[in-house]
Structures are given as C-alpha cells and as structure tokens.
Design an enzyme around this catalytic site. Structure first.
Site, PDB file in Angstrom:
ATOM      1  N   HIS A   1       0.833  -1.201   0.000  1.00  0.00           N
ATOM      2  CA  HIS A   1       0.000   0.000   0.000  1.00  0.00           C
ATOM      3  C   HIS A   1       0.870   1.255   0.000  1.00  0.00           C
ATOM      4  CE1 HIS A   1       0.971   0.809   4.195  1.00  0.00           C
ATOM      5  NE2 HIS A   1       0.734  -0.459   4.463  1.00  0.00           N
TER       6      HIS A   1
ATOM      7  N   ASP B   1       3.958  -4.456   3.954  1.00  0.00           N
ATOM      8  CA  ASP B   1       5.408  -4.684   3.953  1.00  0.00           C
ATOM      9  C   ASP B   1       5.770  -6.020   4.601  1.00  0.00           C
ATOM     10  OD1 ASP B   1       4.519  -3.834   6.431  1.00  0.00           O
ATOM     11  OD2 ASP B   1       5.943  -2.188   6.629  1.00  0.00           O
TER      12      ASP B   1
END
Length: 461
Positions: free
Chosen positions: A71, A339
C-alpha cells in the site's frame, strides 16, 4: 520537499544506480537521502542494486507479469507500539503543553521550531492513506499499464488484496491509474480477510497461519532484539539532546518518538523539523532497527523462513509454468498487501542468503553491509514484480524487479545474453535449491506447519 513528479515510476525505473550489489554505508554516504533510509517508512525509491537495464531484452517478448504491491504512504497505524498514532499524539501534546520542557534560552536550541510548530498527526486519520499514498498508487498503476500494455488484453482483471482498508484503497487507486473510468468494469477484487479464515495465502500470512499467530511465534525475539538495539544506539542521541530541556531527563522512548515524528511528517507534509535533530549515522541506525525486527518476524532470521511466503511463491511458480500451454494462460497478476508480507515472499525466493536463523543480524552493532534493507525492499508503495519472457532461443526466462530495479539473481545462471542480466531460464529458476521447496511445495509446507484452514476463496497470484 519530497522529490515527486507525475512520472514517479518512470524516474524510479530509469534512474541510474550504484555499482555495488548491496552498498555499504561508505558507498553512498556522500549522497545520503534521509527520506530513503527510514526503514518501512521510507518514501518510494529505487534500491541500491547493480545497475542492470530494466528494458525488455531485444531478443525476447514479454509474456507474463506478476505484481506484488505494498500500500501507499499512510498515517500512523493504531497497533504499531512506539510508532502508533496514540503514542505520537501524546508526544505532540507533551511538546506543546510543556510537559517536555524545552529550554528556549539556550542559543540555537534545535527544538526552537516547536514554538511555531503545527502538528499534523491526528487520531481521526489513524491507519488511513495519506494524500501522497493515493498519488503514488495511481501513478504506479498508470505506469504499469503503459509498460505492460501488450499483456492487457483481457476483459476483466482479478485483483487479490488484503482486506485492510488502506490496502483495499491502494488497490483501487492503482486500478484507476490503469483503467481510468473503466475501472469498475475491468476489475474484480478478491478481499482476503486478515485472519485465518481465507486459508493458505501470503497476503495476510501471519494471521492466516494459526500456529504462528496464536502462539506469538517470533514475537518475543522481535521485541527483545528491538529493545536491545535501541539500548545500543539511542543513549548517545539522548545524551546529545538532553541538555536542551529544563529539569527533565529524556528517555529512549522520547527520542524514538522524535524519529517517528520526523518520518510521518515527511509522509504527511513532505518536510519535518524533527529530522534536523539527527545526523546520517542516527538515521542509519534507526533504519537498522526495522531491518533487525523484520528479519526476525517471518524473515530470513526466523525459523519460519521457508513457511510464510510459500503460498505466494508456489502460486507464482504454477502460473509461470502455465505458459507452456501457449493458447490459454493468464498474463497479468495483481496482488496488494503489507510490507510484512512481502519480506517473507522475497525470503522464500532466496533474496537474502547472508541472513539465516543461524546467522541473524546482530543487535550489538550495525554492520551496514547486508542484503535485507527494508528501506530498499519495502518502502511505502514498494513492490516486487516478476516478469516472464519468451526469447528467440525458444526458452522462457524469469526476471525480478524490486521497486522497478532489476534484482541480481545469481543462483540459476543467466539469460540469453549469457552474462549477468538478472534473468534465469524458467526451469533453472524453478528448480534452483534456493527456492525449490517453495516453488514446488510452498502451499503444502505452509498448510502442514500452520495447520491452516481450507482455502475458501479463489486466489490467483
């Protein structure tokens, strides 16, 4: 100001890079960019790999592309411990109400900016994308469509995304960048709940692995290592900054908050006076705290190194193999996540051979030269792209790009140039010992180790 233009990805894609495979501190200290060295809070940028060409090889045709996308830039999250929105708002309040009493009588006090400072972190925006995050994902979608235009020949594209709102919104902005007003007609989203219900998948791999999540595996080691490293690098900064306060003793936690205020203000308004409190060495050590913790949390320092990224890698491998059926195979694969899910996938692909459970990153010093720099691999809007080519020698070749920079594969030979070019012949790539277990048995290994629930959604990576 943040160096962003409407051609964000083009700049990242074609920028030149340094010569070392993984640069150490000495190799790039003269062009140190603070914004690119903030761990997973870094701005999107090209990593420091060998400068291989990102152009499509002249003797090859692109046949398939897989995009695993983080994102975009965001506000502080609600559940990030010392970097949580609540913690940072508390620090903002302390600085403004004087409970952290700055001594303004000291000449050139680096905290003097607080007198006119207007905080930007707001509890109401917790977990949300920043405006920059929306721009990043829109631009990337536009540039991806341009680069791989010849592959976009389907009526509808199936997009997998972790179900957290900032990931879903990132996928939507990315899709608008690709398809514009046609987005609603051209896309179908599969939202994977970030719990154990979807079964084996690598977009919410910690939570979809009941054994790992319910037993807090790696969490104790992560917390202990993070605390140990903070106790190594923060005291000297505390001692340096403490004299600028009156009748108050700064703590490691206070200084940690200053680092996070620096990072998030850069994200939200492109500049921060808090960053001026630190020198490059301080920032490198702050970055290293992310690397230590992410390497342990399902990454290359974890004993679960070959488990959590497995479902994505096996699905990737199966899709790559599908091109042998020349008449019917999917050409574009899109998945959006966090992540913490991309690092285990890259670990399962063999990206970080210098870090293992037996040889983890140390917590006594920063070695500077090591492979898994979160700043480079998973900054905000970071991505892993896998390209598949069919070449004039009638063979298929695989290539990885990390944030649009070719990753230097070294374990499975070369491409048709017979020289280091980041490419590997498909069979050699799939059967390399570095990733064989993941490409052939990644999902089974995950299911067995995790006691994962049966998959109840269609997942196409």
């Amino acid at each position: 100001m943040r160096p962003l233009s409407s051609s964000l990805w083009v700049l990242a894609l074609f920028a030149s890079s340094v010569s070392a495979r993984f640069s150490d501190f000495e190799a790039f200290k003269d062009k140190f960019n603070l914004q690119e060295n903030l761990g997973t809070l870094s701005i999107y940028h090209q990593p420091y790999f060998t400068g291989l060409s990102t152009a499509f090889p002249e003797s090859c045709e692109i046949r398939q592309v897989h995009i695993l996308q983080r994102h975009g830039s965001r506000n502080p999250a609600s559940d990030d411990g010392l970097s949580s929105a609540i913690k940072l708002v508390e620090m903002q309040d302390k600085l403004l109400n004087g409970s952290l009493p700055i001594n303004y009588t000291i000449p050139n006090n680096p905290f003097r900016f607080v007198r006119s400072w207007v905080p930007v972190i707001n509890i109401r925006n917790t977990d949300q994308l920043s405006s920059m995050g929306r721009v990043e994902l829109f631009e990337m979608g536009r540039e991806v469509f341009t680069r791989y235009r010849e592959l976009f020949d389907a009526d509808v594209y199936y997009i997998n995304t972790a179900a957290q709102q900032r990931v879903k919104e990132s996928a939507e902005w990315y899709s608008y960048g690709m398809f514009g007003e046609e987005m609603a007609n051209k896309t179908k989203f599969t939202y994977l709940a970030e719990d154990e219900s979807p079964g084996s998948n690598s977009l919410s791999n910690y939570n979809s692995c009941p054994v790992y999540a319910e037993n807090n595996i790696d969490l104790k080691e992560v917390n202990e290592a993070g605390l140990a490293w903070r106790n190594v690098f923060l005291p000297s900064i505390v001692n340096r900054l403490n004299p600028y306060f009156s009748n108050y003793n700064l703590t490691n936690e206070d200084v940690t908050s200053f680092f996070y205020l620096c990072a998030y203000e850069l994200t939200l308004k492109d500049e921060s006076d808090f960053c001026s409190l630190f020198n490059p060495s301080d920032i490198m050590n702050f970055e290293y705290s992310y690397d230590v913790e992410y390497s342990l949390y399902g990454g290359p320092s974890s004993k679960w190194v070959n488990v959590l990224g497995g479902p994505y890698v096996q699905s990737l491998a199966n899709s790559l193999r599908s091109v042998y059926n020349e008449s019917d195979y999917q050409k574009v694969f899109l998945a959006f996540t966090h992540d913490g899910q991309i690092i285990p996938v890259e670990t399962a692909l063999g990206f970080f051979p210098d870090i293992t459970p037996e040889h983890p990153l140390p917590v006594t010093h920063n070695p500077y030269s090591y492979s898994m720099k979160t700043s480079s691999f998973v900054p905000f809007a970071g991505n892993l792209i896998t390209e598949l080519f069919h070449c004039q020698d009638q063979k298929y070749y695989v290539r990885h790009l990390v944030n649009q920079q070719v990753f230097p594969l070294t374990d499975c030979g070369y491409g048709p140039s017979n020289s280091p070019d980041g490419m590997c012949e498909l069979s050699a790539y799939l059967n390399s010992p570095v990733r064989y277990n993941s490409t052939h048995n990644g999902t089974d290994i995950f299911n067995d180790a995790c006691k994962a629930k049966p998959v109840n959604v269609t997942i196409n990576y």
